[in-house]
Design an enzyme around this catalytic site. Structure first.
Site, PDB file in Angstrom:
ATOM      1  N   ASP A 234      44.519  46.908  33.336  1.00 55.68           N
ATOM      2  CA  ASP A 234      44.382  45.823  34.122  1.00 55.68           C
ATOM      3  C   ASP A 234      43.475  46.295  35.279  1.00 55.68           C
ATOM      4  O   ASP A 234      42.929  47.240  35.418  1.00 55.68           O
ATOM      5  CB  ASP A 234      45.688  45.376  34.883  1.00 55.68           C
ATOM      6  CG  ASP A 234      45.909  43.941  35.111  1.00 55.68           C
ATOM      7  OD1 ASP A 234      44.942  43.440  35.199  1.00 55.68           O
ATOM      8  OD2 ASP A 234      47.127  43.520  35.092  1.00 55.68           O
TER       9      ASP A 234
ATOM     10  N   HIS B   6      41.102  37.366  41.789  1.00 51.32           N
ATOM     11  CA  HIS B   6      41.987  36.078  41.990  1.00 51.32           C
ATOM     12  C   HIS B   6      41.016  35.153  42.628  1.00 51.32           C
ATOM     13  O   HIS B   6      41.519  34.255  43.005  1.00 51.32           O
ATOM     14  CB  HIS B   6      43.306  36.229  42.630  1.00 51.32           C
ATOM     15  CG  HIS B   6      44.374  36.747  41.768  1.00 51.32           C
ATOM     16  ND1 HIS B   6      45.732  36.557  41.790  1.00 51.32           N
ATOM     17  CD2 HIS B   6      44.252  37.508  40.441  1.00 51.32           C
ATOM     18  CE1 HIS B   6      46.461  36.801  40.825  1.00 51.32           C
ATOM     19  NE2 HIS B   6      45.542  37.612  40.090  1.00 51.32           N
TER      20      HIS B   6
ATOM     21  N   GLU C 201      51.533  37.234  32.465  1.00 50.31           N
ATOM     22  CA  GLU C 201      51.692  38.517  33.371  1.00 50.31           C
ATOM     23  C   GLU C 201      51.244  37.927  34.937  1.00 50.31           C
ATOM     24  O   GLU C 201      52.364  38.422  35.606  1.00 50.31           O
ATOM     25  CB  GLU C 201      50.488  39.330  33.038  1.00 50.31           C
ATOM     26  CG  GLU C 201      50.507  40.855  33.787  1.00 50.31           C
ATOM     27  CD  GLU C 201      49.893  40.926  35.084  1.00 50.31           C
ATOM     28  OE1 GLU C 201      49.651  41.709  35.741  1.00 50.31           O
ATOM     29  OE2 GLU C 201      49.230  39.908  35.580  1.00 50.31           O
ATOM     30  N   GLU C 202      50.631  37.140  34.666  1.00 49.15           N
ATOM     31  CA  GLU C 202      50.219  36.314  36.512  1.00 49.15           C
ATOM     32  C   GLU C 202      51.588  35.897  36.938  1.00 49.15           C
ATOM     33  O   GLU C 202      51.474  35.356  38.168  1.00 49.15           O
ATOM     34  CB  GLU C 202      49.153  35.507  36.077  1.00 49.15           C
ATOM     35  CG  GLU C 202      47.675  36.297  35.878  1.00 49.15           C
ATOM     36  CD  GLU C 202      47.136  37.013  36.904  1.00 49.15           C
ATOM     37  OE1 GLU C 202      47.939  37.309  37.923  1.00 49.15           O
ATOM     38  OE2 GLU C 202      46.187  37.919  36.546  1.00 49.15           O
TER      39      GLU C 202
ATOM     40  N   ASP D 135      39.836  39.312  35.433  1.00 47.31           N
ATOM     41  CA  ASP D 135      41.583  39.690  35.605  1.00 47.31           C
ATOM     42  C   ASP D 135      42.349  38.874  34.529  1.00 47.31           C
ATOM     43  O   ASP D 135      42.571  37.597  34.868  1.00 47.31           O
ATOM     44  CB  ASP D 135      42.071  39.800  36.683  1.00 47.31           C
ATOM     45  CG  ASP D 135      43.399  39.732  37.060  1.00 47.31           C
ATOM     46  OD1 ASP D 135      44.353  40.253  35.911  1.00 47.31           O
ATOM     47  OD2 ASP D 135      43.961  39.606  38.172  1.00 47.31           O
TER      48      ASP D 135
ATOM     49  N   HIS E 222      46.674  41.854  29.535  1.00 48.30           N
ATOM     50  CA  HIS E 222      47.164  40.447  29.410  1.00 48.30           C
ATOM     51  C   HIS E 222      46.196  39.622  29.123  1.00 48.30           C
ATOM     52  O   HIS E 222      44.961  39.552  29.818  1.00 48.30           O
ATOM     53  CB  HIS E 222      48.031  40.099  30.613  1.00 48.30           C
ATOM     54  CG  HIS E 222      47.490  40.139  31.911  1.00 48.30           C
ATOM     55  ND1 HIS E 222      46.676  39.014  32.471  1.00 48.30           N
ATOM     56  CD2 HIS E 222      47.020  41.145  33.060  1.00 48.30           C
ATOM     57  CE1 HIS E 222      46.370  39.149  33.669  1.00 48.30           C
ATOM     58  NE2 HIS E 222      46.467  40.268  34.070  1.00 48.30           N
TER      59      HIS E 222
END
Lengths: 330, 362
Positions: free
Chosen positions: A216, A302, A193-194, A163, A63
């Site tokens: 990922d 994150h 995606e998130e 990420d 992603h």
């Protein structure tokens, strides 16, 4: 490769607005792909090769989108209240810098008399240097990314948006390295995606693959007092067994293990209690698709400073090149 | 019906008085998720003479199609959900006393003491509450849970069975520049879509999807979108406006939308990050025609767009809602002016829709 990673991580691409990062990736892969499409959801889909005897249609999804913020209210004093896009932890927001897609930069803080407790998302605001709603250059619905520079520590690299730009990097390097394959390969640089694996869902419907693999990050469990887990930095690519969205297809796991054996790559098995990847969406498309995920162990996921080991990245490329160059038995 | 000069493209349509009467009928009618028959019948009656094709699918969506003048016109889906939140009878405790559960999202604090209508014959009933004379201060601090509440229809209610639906029995009212009623979410969208269908531009194939079961998880829209597979989708709904001052007089930063500011263009909700090309399309049209609009704050919640935009290979989708106060309670309130502007913006949006919007990649 580190230069490319720096470019990939530093280019903004918050969920729903992935056009800028998509352009960077498109330019990078164009000479190596047979066909490139951009669909309604903004997914970049690059086909390489055509299905030959013994081959399969395989979708590989990394992603492009990253987490960020969206303006939800501009108050009289020009402060921008925000909603989160994807899993942003308010703890990482105190004093963080963000950049809205129109170029406006600002500082994130929270309504609090003392910095003594975790703020709720509702309490977060961005100070963009405006002193009234009228002079504020941001409007409701505008998105922002976190600003944090790329740090090269040798084996380890740190940046915002590792990420999943690290997955994008692995896919790009794989496309470049692949020579001949019986498989028809669809490299998807997916969107959103998130916020719920949305780009992967629609692109998998279009592609209608016989096998799906997400690339990922996964949570590295090798830092002090963290949740127990297996993945560690520098111990090789992770083969996902399950997470919150997927129980990986056993034959996909097997195929990945066999590729690792053939290429002499040390791997780690990964079991995650929560979260999900594009593979979770791919497996449920149409009549179902055997799906799995190749993960790269990542610390501080994150947060604006995500860390991976560059050797894991190199080994992931080698594993994927071997896997995709050979017939897959499902 | 629309007071519009066909010769001047910039003239904007006005909602006829008949559409307010229709909204009143739709608001008073009963159609809790899974039981949308009554609403579907009203819509059928209204659109059967204007639609070129009218079908009900397996799950219960009513799909009305108005063909374009040309063969290769854009296929544009406009969705409005027919269902409303309500209750389901789950047990008969004694003669006329029923246990119930909530269907869709209703705040339990807004239940006790409300008048309801129950079952196929709309039997009157009430969600009982302890009189203030008899409750202790400590009891009054406790929020009554649904499992502790009962619907009382009086003895002799033989027709009421387990599995029957119930809903609030609020009657539609006009209050100055506002309308008040139950189920304004989303009979306002249904009434608007009927009017849009009656005045459809012949440049597009308009596919009006009156969907079921939105309030329990966008279920009707999921199958409708798969079946229709349109070039564009618009979702019209009613969105909460929590726009009054905060109880402690702190700044209200979480109003979602405000009454009197025009229709709300969605930016982001639990299920959809709206296509910026369509956000811009609507705001540009609003600016060009002088139609007021506001952006709904990014926040939780969602509309049928959540199911539609990820259908098949992806469908460019936008939501435009009328702001409503006290939605999902016995009495919600909307402004007529917001509805007018909503109808105008949707009218020009359908009139000008063009494949060129997608020329620039998302």
């Amino acid at each position: 490769m580190k230069n490319l990673l720096e470019k990939l991580t530093q280019t903004p691409g918050v969920s729903g607005y992935e056009n800028e990062i998509r352009e960077v990736i498109r330019k990078e892969i164009e000479p190596f792909a047979d066909d490139i499409q951009i669909d309604v959801m903004g997914n970049l889909i690059a086909r390489k090769g055509i299905k030959k005897s013994g081959g399969k249609r395989i979708m590989i999804s990394s992603h492009m989108d990253e987490i960020g913020l969206m303006a939800s209210h501009i108050n009289d004093k020009g402060f921008v209240y925000v909603a989160t896009i994807g899993g942003v932890n308010p703890l990482t927001c105190f004093g963080a810098r963000v950049k809205f897609l129109n170029g406006t930069e600002g500082v994130v803080y929270a309504e609090t008399k003392k910095m003594d407790k975790v703020p709720t998302v509702d309490q977060l605001f961005v100070d963009v240097g405006a002193d009234s709603a009228e002079t504020c250059p941001v409007k409701v619905g505008d998105e922002a990314v976190f600003v944090r520079s790329f740090l090269d520590m040798g084996n380890r690299v740190v940046s915002k948006a590792i990420d999943d730009r690290i997955g994008c990097l692995v896919a790009i390097e794989t496309i470049k390295a692949l020579k001949d394959s019986p498989n028809e390969l669809f490299f998807v640089f997916s969107t959103q995606e998130e916020v719920g694996l949305r780009g992967a869902k629609t692109s998998a419907f279009s592609i209608n693959p016989e096998m799906g693999i997400a690339i990922d990050v996964t949570i590295a469990a090798d830092v002090p007092h963290c949740e127990p887990g297996n993945p560690a930095l520098g111990k090789g690519p992770c083969i996902k067994v399950r997470d919150g969205s997927l129980i990986a297809h056993p034959k996909v796991i097997d195929a990945m293990k066999k590729a690792a054996d053939r290429a002499g790559i040390e791997v780690q098995m990964e079991v995650l209690r929560h979260a999900g990847t594009d593979a979770g969406a791919i497996q449920l498309v149409r009549s179902g698709v055997p799906a799995g995920c190749l993960s790269i162990a990542c610390r501080y996921v994150h947060s604006p400073s995500e860390m991976v080991d560059i050797n894991d990245v190199n080994e992931s490329v080698r594993l994927l090149v071997d896997l995709l160059s050979n017939p897959v038995d499902l | 019906m629309i007071k519009e000069e066909k010769s001047t493209i910039d003239s904007l349509p006005v909602l006829p008085e008949s559409s307010v009467q229709l909204l009143e009928e739709l608001s008073n009618a009963v159609g809790v998720s899974g039981n949308e028959n009554e609403i579907r019948s009203i819509i059928r009656r209204e659109v059967s003479s204007v639609a070129d094709n009218l079908t009900t699918d397996t799950i219960g969506n009513l799909i009305a199609v108005k063909h374009a003048k040309n063969d290769h016109a854009l296929r544009v889906m406009v969705a409005a959900h027919m269902d409303e939140v309500g209750f389901m009878i789950v047990d008969k405790e004694s003669d006329g006393i029923f246990k119930f559960q909530v269907v869709g999202g209703i705040d339990e604090r807004a239940l006790a003491g409300k008048a309801v209508q129950v079952g196929k014959k709309h039997a009157p009933g009430v969600i009982g509450a302890c009189p203030v004379h008899l409750s202790t201060p400590a009891e009054r601090e406790v929020i009554l849970k649904t499992e502790n509440l009962r619907i009382d229809t009086g003895p002799g209610s033989k027709d009421i069975e387990i599995g029957d639906y119930a809903t609030f029995s609020t009657k539609f009212k006009r209050m100055g520049g506002s309308f008040c009623g139950k189920a304004i979410d989303n009979r306002i969208g249904v009434a608007t879509l009927i009017e849009l269908l009656k005045n459809a531009p012949d440049s597009i194939e308009l596919i009006a999807a009156f969907t079921v079961q939105e309030e329990v998880g966008l279920r009707g829209a999921e199958v409708a979108a798969y079946n229709i597979n349109p070039d564009f989708a618009f979702v019209i709904d009613c969105t909460p406006a929590n726009d009054q001052p905060a109880w402690d007089h702190s700044e209200n930063t979480l109003y979602r939308t405000k009454l009197g500011q025009g229709p709300a263009i969605y930016t982001n909700d639990s299920r959809t990050l709206y296509d910026h090309r369509l956000i811009r399309y609507l705001s540009d049209l609003g600016d060009r025609y002088g139609i007021r609009y506001q952006y709904r704050q990014p926040a939780s919640g969602g509309t049928d767009a959540g199911a539609i935009h990820t259908s098949r290979s992806g469908i460019p989708t936008i939501s435009l809602s009328v702001p409503g106060r006290y939605t999902h309670t016995a009495a919600s309130v909307i402004r007529k002016a917001d509805w007018e502007e909503h109808y105008r913006l949707m009218t020009v949006a359908l009139r000008h829709i063009d494949a060129d919007i997608l020329k620039e990649n998302r």
